[in-house]
Enzyme design. Structure first.
Site, PDB file in Angstrom:
ATOM      1  N   CYS A   1       0.822  -1.199   0.000  1.00 14.62           N
ATOM      2  CA  CYS A   1       0.000   0.000   0.000  1.00 14.62           C
ATOM      3  C   CYS A   1       0.855   1.247   0.000  1.00 14.62           C
ATOM      4  O   CYS A   1       2.065   1.205   0.159  1.00 14.62           O
ATOM      5  CB  CYS A   1      -0.882   0.016   1.234  1.00 14.62           C
TER       6      CYS A   1
ATOM      7  N   GLY B   1      -0.675   0.752  -4.975  1.00 14.50           N
ATOM      8  CA  GLY B   1      -1.957   0.103  -4.739  1.00 14.50           C
ATOM      9  C   GLY B   1      -3.035   0.664  -5.625  1.00 14.50           C
ATOM     10  O   GLY B   1      -3.152   1.884  -5.744  1.00 14.50           O
TER      11      GLY B   1
ATOM     12  N   ASN C   1       0.631   0.749   5.916  1.00 17.12           N
ATOM     13  CA  ASN C   1       1.358   0.068   4.848  1.00 17.12           C
ATOM     14  C   ASN C   1       2.233  -0.977   5.517  1.00 17.12           C
ATOM     15  O   ASN C   1       3.010  -0.655   6.410  1.00 17.12           O
ATOM     16  CB  ASN C   1       2.206   1.059   4.046  1.00 17.12           C
ATOM     17  N   GLY C   2       2.087  -2.215   5.075  1.00 14.89           N
ATOM     18  CA  GLY C   2       2.862  -3.294   5.680  1.00 14.89           C
ATOM     19  C   GLY C   2       1.944  -4.446   6.003  1.00 14.89           C
ATOM     20  O   GLY C   2       0.812  -4.506   5.522  1.00 14.89           O
TER      21      GLY C   2
ATOM     22  N   TYR D   1      11.914  -3.497  -7.115  1.00 15.37           N
ATOM     23  CA  TYR D   1      10.679  -3.465  -7.900  1.00 15.37           C
ATOM     24  C   TYR D   1       9.696  -2.369  -7.508  1.00 15.37           C
ATOM     25  O   TYR D   1       9.122  -1.695  -8.361  1.00 15.37           O
ATOM     26  CB  TYR D   1       9.962  -4.821  -7.775  1.00 15.37           C
TER      27      TYR D   1
HETATM   28  P1  5GP Z   1       6.384 -13.405 -13.619  1.00 21.36           P
HETATM   29  O1  5GP Z   1       7.177 -13.767 -14.833  1.00 21.36           O
HETATM   30  O2  5GP Z   1       6.993 -13.871 -12.367  1.00 21.36           O
HETATM   31  O3  5GP Z   1       4.948 -13.827 -13.774  1.00 21.36           O
HETATM   32  O4  5GP Z   1       6.307 -11.824 -13.564  1.00 21.36           O
HETATM   33  C1  5GP Z   1       7.492 -11.077 -13.486  1.00 21.36           C
HETATM   34  C2  5GP Z   1       7.077  -9.631 -13.437  1.00 21.36           C
HETATM   35  O5  5GP Z   1       6.361  -9.384 -12.234  1.00 21.36           O
HETATM   36  C3  5GP Z   1       8.245  -8.670 -13.430  1.00 21.36           C
HETATM   37  O6  5GP Z   1       8.093  -7.818 -14.550  1.00 21.36           O
HETATM   38  C4  5GP Z   1       8.096  -7.872 -12.153  1.00 21.36           C
HETATM   39  O7  5GP Z   1       8.293  -6.481 -12.413  1.00 21.36           O
HETATM   40  C5  5GP Z   1       6.691  -8.112 -11.741  1.00 21.36           C
HETATM   41  N1  5GP Z   1       6.505  -8.118 -10.284  1.00 21.36           N
HETATM   42  C6  5GP Z   1       7.389  -8.349  -9.305  1.00 21.36           C
HETATM   43  N2  5GP Z   1       6.816  -8.282  -8.081  1.00 21.36           N
HETATM   44  C7  5GP Z   1       5.532  -7.967  -8.300  1.00 21.36           C
HETATM   45  C8  5GP Z   1       4.422  -7.736  -7.443  1.00 21.36           C
HETATM   46  O8  5GP Z   1       4.526  -7.785  -6.210  1.00 21.36           O
HETATM   47  N3  5GP Z   1       3.240  -7.438  -8.057  1.00 21.36           N
HETATM   48  C9  5GP Z   1       3.113  -7.355  -9.408  1.00 21.36           C
HETATM   49  N4  5GP Z   1       1.917  -7.049  -9.940  1.00 21.36           N
HETATM   50  N5  5GP Z   1       4.139  -7.577 -10.238  1.00 21.36           N
HETATM   51  C10 5GP Z   1       5.324  -7.881  -9.697  1.00 21.36           C
HETATM   52 MG    MG Z   2       7.636  -5.583 -14.305  1.00 18.86          MG
END
Ligand code: 5GP
Ligand code: MG
Length: 470
Positions: free
Chosen positions: A8, A35, A107-108, A248
């Site tokens: 969040c 979020g 957040n957390g 990320y």
């Molecule tokens: P995967 O190949 O594992 O399905 O997706 C990798 C992608 O997920 C990467 O582009 C990365 O930026 C993204 N990603 C990493 N952590 C998260 C997260 O917590 N939520 C979302 N929506 N995407 C994530």
């Molecule tokens: Mg990504």
């Protein structure tokens, strides 16, 4: 309920004469990436609290009228994103307790809520339907009702919260910020026209024209009221920011621990190029978070950087279920190839992380489909082998691609020509910050804040990447 992971964004304003609701709206707008499920703002004019919240993006939740109705000189706001537990307006924050005298945003995540549940049940409060954030608000409310000041109520609630929290609490006349002893999730303070602004990320300060003052320290309570700002260290700090914020989560224009997120990500790319030099014709980032990394990789390797994947700028969690034909298209609604930069090329594709591997697998398919002769996958973090309990919401361990596959097995699953992950040491080195200042739990399985009974969800893994040695 405690298994609802929440990644969040929180935002708060204190200032006489400031349009605090409007400032919060733009602050939350700048934190939209943290979020997208729901959003809300509560304000206080000194005698009562008002709140507006709803499902969807910040721009969908608030109309001009809603903002105008939120009057006062104090505000707190929240953007929420959860993936488990279902999305419902009941989970939207701010959460309000104590006959509308206290509002809270969080957040957390508190991995173990047993202590909070026991405390609240002892006070005859039903906890079954309560999220961790709501339990915290209730506990503070109980202490206030029993006669404690809001500051003392928060201090008394502190030991009941074992987990990650960057929290803003608003009473009718105070804005209070607290962070867990490790400061797992970020939280910073800025000044604005004689008032104060608090935000999960510093990028929002630039949006609202506030001037960065400092971070809220791990284990610290900051109180802002008519007397200005004062601070108290509630527990001994043990600073350990979640390194995944650098990898990320955070926006590239934010600063964490005084470091530019963009520069750190670019360094990840430079480091990747040192560890894995490739024979490739073109470096292509996966938008958005792969972009700074790809810039670093291209500049260090000398391989030209091109845009090879376009991202639909308007993609976000939608409430409209796609029909089967569109669902089958999968990632294509979000990402689409630029054939001109891919066809006939040996492509180095750069991204920040692999979680389940589903998106990455489709990207490989998309690149080969667009005519790439080789697809070399480069990732700016080590394999994620352990789930998160502190509010990022990575899935159950068995759903993580790296939890039961070696790197060659992952490469085969993705269908890529090669697959390389930034080394753990290389990642730490590229931040310019020492390892002991980070929580690296998703890579190492070492959880700096006790996850208590949740530990049984973890299967110990042999860390499968080889450390990079210079
Ligand atoms: P995967 O190949 O594992 O399905 O997706 C990798 C992608 O997920 C990467 O582009 C990365 O930026 C993204 N990603 C990493 N952590 C998260 C997260 O917590 N939520 C979302 N929506 N995407 C994530
Ligand atoms: Mg990504």
């Amino acid at each position: 309920m405690s298994d609802i992971g929440e990644k969040c964004g929180v935002f708060g304003v204190y200032g006489k004469g400031l349009d605090v609701a409007r400032i919060s709206f733009f602050g939350l707008f700048a934190l939209q990436h943290r979020g997208q499920e729901s959003s809300g703002i509560a304000t206080s004019a000194g005698w009562r609290i008002a709140c507006h919240k709803g499902m969807g993006l910040v721009s969908q939740v608030f109309s001009e009228d809603d903002i105008k109705k939120l009057t006062g000189h104090i505000a707190i706001g929240h953007n929420r994103y959860s993936t488990a537990g279902g999305s419902h307006v009941d989970h939207a924050q701010p959460t309000i307790v104590g006959d509308w005298s206290i509002a809270l945003v969080h957040n957390g995540n508190i991995p173990s809520t047993v202590a909070l549940e026991e405390f609240l049940r002892g006070k005859d409060i039903e906890t079954d339907k309560l999220s961790d954030s709501r339990m915290i608000a209730q506990a503070i409310g109980v202490f206030v009702k029993e006669g404690a000041t809001i500051e003392d109520a928060i201090k008394k609630t502190f030991p009941l919260m074992t987990g990650a929290f960057s929290i803003l609490v608003m009473s009718k006349d105070k804005l209070i910020a607290i962070r867990d002893e490790c400061g797992i999730r970020p939280l910073s303070i800025a000044t604005l026209n004689g008032g104060f602004v608090l935000s999960s990320e510093t990028c929002a300060f630039q949006t609202v024209g506030a001037e960065f003052l400092r971070d809220v320290n791990p284990g610290e309570m900051v109180v802002i009221d008519a007397n200005g700002l004062r601070s108290e260290q509630i527990v001994k700090p043990n600073p350990k920011l979640d390194i995944f914020e650098f990898v990320y989560f955070a926006r590239p224009d934010s600063h964490l621990l005084g470091k530019s997120v963009y520069s750190v990500r670019r360094n990840f790319g430079v480091q990747l190029a040192k560890e894995y030099p490739l024979r490739a014709d073109v470096v292509i980032p996966v938008p958005e978070t792969g972009v700074p990394v790809a810039i670093g990789y291209a500049s260090e390797s000398g391989i030209p950087l091109e845009m090879g994947i376009a991202k639909n700028r308007y993609i976000h969690r939608t409430f409209i279920q796609p029909e089967q034909h569109i669902r089958d298209q999968g990632v294509k609604a979000k990402l689409s190839p630029i054939i001109e930069t891919i066809k006939g090329k040996r492509v180095a594709i750069v991204d920040d992380s692999i979680v389940r591997g589903t998106t990455s697998r489709k990207i490989v398919e998309m690149l080969f489909g667009a005519g790439a002769t080789e697809v070399h996958y480069l990732i700016s973090s080590p394999p994620i082998m352990f789930p998160d309990f502190y509010g990022i919401d990575t899935p159950k361990q068995r759903d993580l691609l790296a939890s039961d596959k070696s790197i060659p097995e992952m490469r085969a699953y993705l269908g890529a020509t090669s697959l390389n992950f930034l080394s753990y040491n290389g990642m730490i080195k590229a931040t310019g910050i020492s390892e002991d200042k980070f929580s690296t739990s998703c890579f190492t399985g070492e959880y700096p804040i006790d996850i208590k009974e949740r530990m049984k969800e973890i299967v110990a893994k042999k860390v499968c990447y080889t450390p990079f040695v210079e």
